[in-house]
Design a protein around this motif. Structure first.
Motif, mmCIF file in Angstrom:
data_model
loop_
_atom_site.group_PDB
_atom_site.id
_atom_site.type_symbol
_atom_site.label_atom_id
_atom_site.label_comp_id
_atom_site.label_asym_id
_atom_site.label_seq_id
_atom_site.Cartn_x
_atom_site.Cartn_y
_atom_site.Cartn_z
ATOM 1 N N UNK A 12 0.832 -1.207 0.000
ATOM 2 C CA UNK A 12 0.000 0.000 0.000
ATOM 3 C C UNK A 12 0.867 1.257 0.000
ATOM 4 N N UNK A 13 1.943 1.246 0.773
ATOM 5 C CA UNK A 13 2.856 2.381 0.842
ATOM 6 C C UNK A 13 3.484 2.645 -0.523
ATOM 7 N N UNK A 14 4.038 1.607 -1.143
ATOM 8 C CA UNK A 14 4.705 1.770 -2.436
ATOM 9 C C UNK A 14 3.723 2.196 -3.520
ATOM 10 N N UNK A 15 2.547 1.623 -3.522
ATOM 11 C CA UNK A 15 1.521 1.978 -4.502
ATOM 12 C C UNK A 15 1.097 3.432 -4.340
ATOM 13 N N UNK A 16 0.910 3.872 -3.106
ATOM 14 C CA UNK A 16 0.460 5.250 -2.868
ATOM 15 C C UNK A 16 1.497 6.274 -3.302
ATOM 16 N N UNK A 17 2.745 5.867 -3.387
ATOM 17 C CA UNK A 17 3.817 6.776 -3.802
ATOM 18 C C UNK A 17 4.283 6.515 -5.234
ATOM 19 N N UNK A 18 3.547 5.656 -5.926
ATOM 20 C CA UNK A 18 3.835 5.326 -7.324
ATOM 21 C C UNK A 18 5.271 4.821 -7.502
ATOM 22 N N UNK A 19 5.701 3.969 -6.578
ATOM 23 C CA UNK A 19 7.021 3.344 -6.649
ATOM 24 C C UNK A 19 6.820 1.939 -7.216
ATOM 25 N N UNK A 20 7.481 1.644 -8.321
ATOM 26 C CA UNK A 20 7.315 0.355 -8.982
ATOM 27 C C UNK A 20 7.896 -0.801 -8.184
ATOM 28 N N UNK A 21 7.171 -1.897 -8.161
ATOM 29 C CA UNK A 21 7.624 -3.114 -7.499
ATOM 30 C C UNK A 21 6.915 -4.304 -8.113
ATOM 31 N N UNK A 22 7.474 -5.482 -7.887
ATOM 32 C CA UNK A 22 6.917 -6.724 -8.411
ATOM 33 C C UNK A 22 6.620 -7.642 -7.236
ATOM 34 N N UNK A 23 5.468 -8.263 -7.290
ATOM 35 C CA UNK A 23 5.122 -9.240 -6.258
ATOM 36 C C UNK A 23 5.647 -10.598 -6.674
ATOM 37 N N UNK A 24 5.941 -11.497 -5.814
ATOM 38 C CA UNK A 24 5.726 -11.408 -4.380
ATOM 39 C C UNK A 24 6.905 -10.742 -3.676
ATOM 40 N N UNK A 25 6.609 -10.137 -2.570
ATOM 41 C CA UNK A 25 7.645 -9.576 -1.719
ATOM 42 C C UNK A 25 8.064 -10.602 -0.683
ATOM 43 N N UNK A 26 9.157 -10.308 -0.012
ATOM 44 C CA UNK A 26 9.615 -11.192 1.067
ATOM 45 C C UNK A 26 9.893 -10.355 2.308
ATOM 46 N N UNK A 27 9.781 -10.998 3.440
ATOM 47 C CA UNK A 27 10.128 -10.351 4.694
ATOM 48 C C UNK A 27 11.590 -10.645 4.965
ATOM 49 N N UNK A 28 12.343 -9.596 5.231
ATOM 50 C CA UNK A 28 13.775 -9.728 5.478
ATOM 51 C C UNK A 28 14.094 -9.609 6.957
ATOM 52 N N UNK A 29 15.002 -8.692 7.273
ATOM 53 C CA UNK A 29 15.479 -8.508 8.644
ATOM 54 C C UNK A 29 14.375 -8.026 9.577
ATOM 55 N N UNK A 30 14.524 -8.392 10.824
ATOM 56 C CA UNK A 30 13.646 -7.895 11.880
ATOM 57 C C UNK A 30 14.546 -7.231 12.902
ATOM 58 N N UNK A 31 14.223 -5.978 13.254
ATOM 59 C CA UNK A 31 15.107 -5.224 14.117
ATOM 60 C C UNK A 31 14.329 -4.226 14.962
ATOM 61 N N UNK A 32 14.384 -4.365 16.261
ATOM 62 C CA UNK A 32 13.849 -3.390 17.213
ATOM 63 C C UNK A 32 12.503 -2.799 16.811
ATOM 64 N N UNK A 33 11.517 -3.627 16.677
ATOM 65 C CA UNK A 33 10.178 -3.145 16.379
ATOM 66 C C UNK A 33 9.925 -2.827 14.918
ATOM 67 N N UNK A 34 10.834 -3.226 14.033
ATOM 68 C CA UNK A 34 10.667 -2.991 12.600
ATOM 69 C C UNK A 34 10.929 -4.279 11.835
ATOM 70 N N UNK A 35 10.251 -4.395 10.711
ATOM 71 C CA UNK A 35 10.443 -5.531 9.824
ATOM 72 C C UNK A 35 10.747 -4.992 8.426
ATOM 73 N N UNK A 36 11.780 -5.531 7.811
ATOM 74 C CA UNK A 36 12.145 -5.139 6.449
ATOM 75 C C UNK A 36 11.320 -5.956 5.453
ATOM 76 N N UNK A 37 10.758 -5.271 4.458
ATOM 77 C CA UNK A 37 10.032 -5.947 3.390
ATOM 78 C C UNK A 37 10.717 -5.578 2.071
ATOM 79 N N UNK A 38 10.947 -6.585 1.241
ATOM 80 C CA UNK A 38 11.731 -6.421 0.015
ATOM 81 C C UNK A 38 10.910 -6.888 -1.187
ATOM 82 N N UNK A 39 10.890 -6.029 -2.232
ATOM 83 C CA UNK A 39 10.243 -6.372 -3.491
ATOM 84 C C UNK A 39 11.227 -6.138 -4.633
ATOM 85 N N UNK A 40 11.269 -7.025 -5.626
ATOM 86 C CA UNK A 40 12.071 -6.741 -6.825
ATOM 87 C C UNK A 40 11.474 -5.532 -7.555
#
Length: 74
Positions: A12-40
């Motif tokens: 939703x964040x990437x779409x609202x800012x018109x940033x191109x990405x391809x699904x599926x995404x993956x969950x990466x690192x988890x750090x101090x209350x944050x989770x990294x999400x990665x899309x090609x």
């Protein structure tokens, strides 16, 4: 929140800012209350493009609030 929720927030964040990405995404690192999400990025699918740098778009999703911020990649 579970992984599906993190992915949805990031999409939703990437779409609202018109940033191109391809699904599926993956969950990466988890750090101090944050989770990294990665899309090609879409250019990685184009066989005519030799190099894509960076080859993905990454965001942090706050595990408490669901707030999303773009990870700057150089």
């Amino acid at each position: 929140m579970i992984e599906v929720d993190f992915l949805k927030q990031a999409e939703e964040f990437l779409t609202s800012r018109d940033i191109g990405f391809v699904q599926p995404g993956i969950v990466g690192r988890k750090s101090e209350g944050k989770v990294e999400v990665i899309f090609p990025v879409p250019e990685t699918l184009d066989p005519n493009v030799a190099v894509v740098d960076p080859p993905d778009v990454r965001v942090w999703v706050n595990t408490e609030s669901g707030a999303v911020e773009l990870i700057d990649q150089m």
